[in-house]
Design a protein around this motif. Structure first.
Motif, mmCIF file in Angstrom:
data_model
loop_
_atom_site.group_PDB
_atom_site.id
_atom_site.type_symbol
_atom_site.label_atom_id
_atom_site.label_comp_id
_atom_site.label_asym_id
_atom_site.label_seq_id
_atom_site.Cartn_x
_atom_site.Cartn_y
_atom_site.Cartn_z
ATOM 1 N N VAL A 102 0.824 -1.209 0.000
ATOM 2 C CA VAL A 102 0.000 0.000 0.000
ATOM 3 C C VAL A 102 0.857 1.257 0.000
ATOM 4 N N GLU A 103 1.824 1.361 0.899
ATOM 5 C CA GLU A 103 2.685 2.537 1.051
ATOM 6 C C GLU A 103 1.885 3.827 0.952
ATOM 7 N N PHE A 121 -8.665 6.643 8.886
ATOM 8 C CA PHE A 121 -8.213 6.702 7.501
ATOM 9 C C PHE A 121 -8.014 8.164 7.129
ATOM 10 N N VAL A 122 -7.158 8.412 6.168
ATOM 11 C CA VAL A 122 -6.980 9.745 5.615
ATOM 12 C C VAL A 122 -7.735 9.747 4.291
ATOM 13 N N ALA A 130 -4.048 5.142 4.189
ATOM 14 C CA ALA A 130 -3.684 4.779 5.555
ATOM 15 C C ALA A 130 -2.987 5.966 6.210
ATOM 16 N N ASP A 131 -3.187 6.117 7.507
ATOM 17 C CA ASP A 131 -2.481 7.145 8.269
ATOM 18 C C ASP A 131 -0.974 6.924 8.070
ATOM 19 N N PHE A 137 4.834 2.139 10.398
ATOM 20 C CA PHE A 137 4.903 0.884 11.153
ATOM 21 C C PHE A 137 5.042 -0.296 10.203
ATOM 22 N N ILE A 138 4.216 -0.337 9.163
ATOM 23 C CA ILE A 138 4.244 -1.454 8.220
ATOM 24 C C ILE A 138 5.626 -1.562 7.574
ATOM 25 N N ALA A 139 6.224 -0.435 7.232
ATOM 26 C CA ALA A 139 7.562 -0.463 6.611
ATOM 27 C C ALA A 139 8.574 -1.123 7.549
ATOM 28 N N VAL A 140 8.472 -0.858 8.835
ATOM 29 C CA VAL A 140 9.387 -1.457 9.807
ATOM 30 C C VAL A 140 9.023 -2.926 10.026
#
Length: 143
Positions: A102-103, A121-122, A130-131, A137-140
């Protein structure tokens, strides 16, 4: 002069505003190690935004060769991290892979029901995003 022990602790709202205002790189570093020494690359941003949004809590911190988050902030980041990790672990492998893609793109309809309730949500012109804190967080987590 006020000592660190006498400095009032920041409110949760102040810490939340400070963390959300950080750039993506700083948030990712803090998600990777909330109690670790902060890279000098991010010290100025963390202190500047901290002084602006959390007042006296960061006023005792000046530029330092070695900087760690104060315990109250590290506790906040640890708590946020625990909640997001609980959400992440509850996802299927397929959902994790789809979230990792998603990024900065819009969140596909099929993933919107698998979003952490802790973040809004934005909503943009082209769809739902996604916020940025969730993306960081997902990237980490996906690394």
């Amino acid at each position: 002069m006020t000592t660190r022990d006498e400095t009032p602790a920041p409110s949760v709202d102040q810490i939340t505003a400070w963390f959300a205002a950080l750039g993506s790189g700083a948030r990712r570093i803090l998600f990777a190690g909330p109690r670790a020494e902060i890279s000098t690359e991010f010290v100025d941003e963390i202190l500047t935004k901290g002084r602006k949004l959390a007042g006296p809590w960061f006023s005792e911190s000046t530029t330092a060769d070695e900087l760690h988050l104060p315990d109250d902030v590290a506790d906040y980041v640890d708590g946020l991290l625990a909640e997001l990790q609980g959400w992440w672990i509850g996802l299927s492998n397929d959902q994790r892979l789809r979230w990792a893609d998603v990024e900065s793109s819009t969140v596909p309809d099929g993933l919107q029901t698998a979003y952490p309730g802790l973040f809004e949500f934005v909503v943009g012109d082209e769809g739902t995003y996604a916020d940025p804190q969730v993306v960081d967080f997902i990237a980490v987590a996906a690394a």
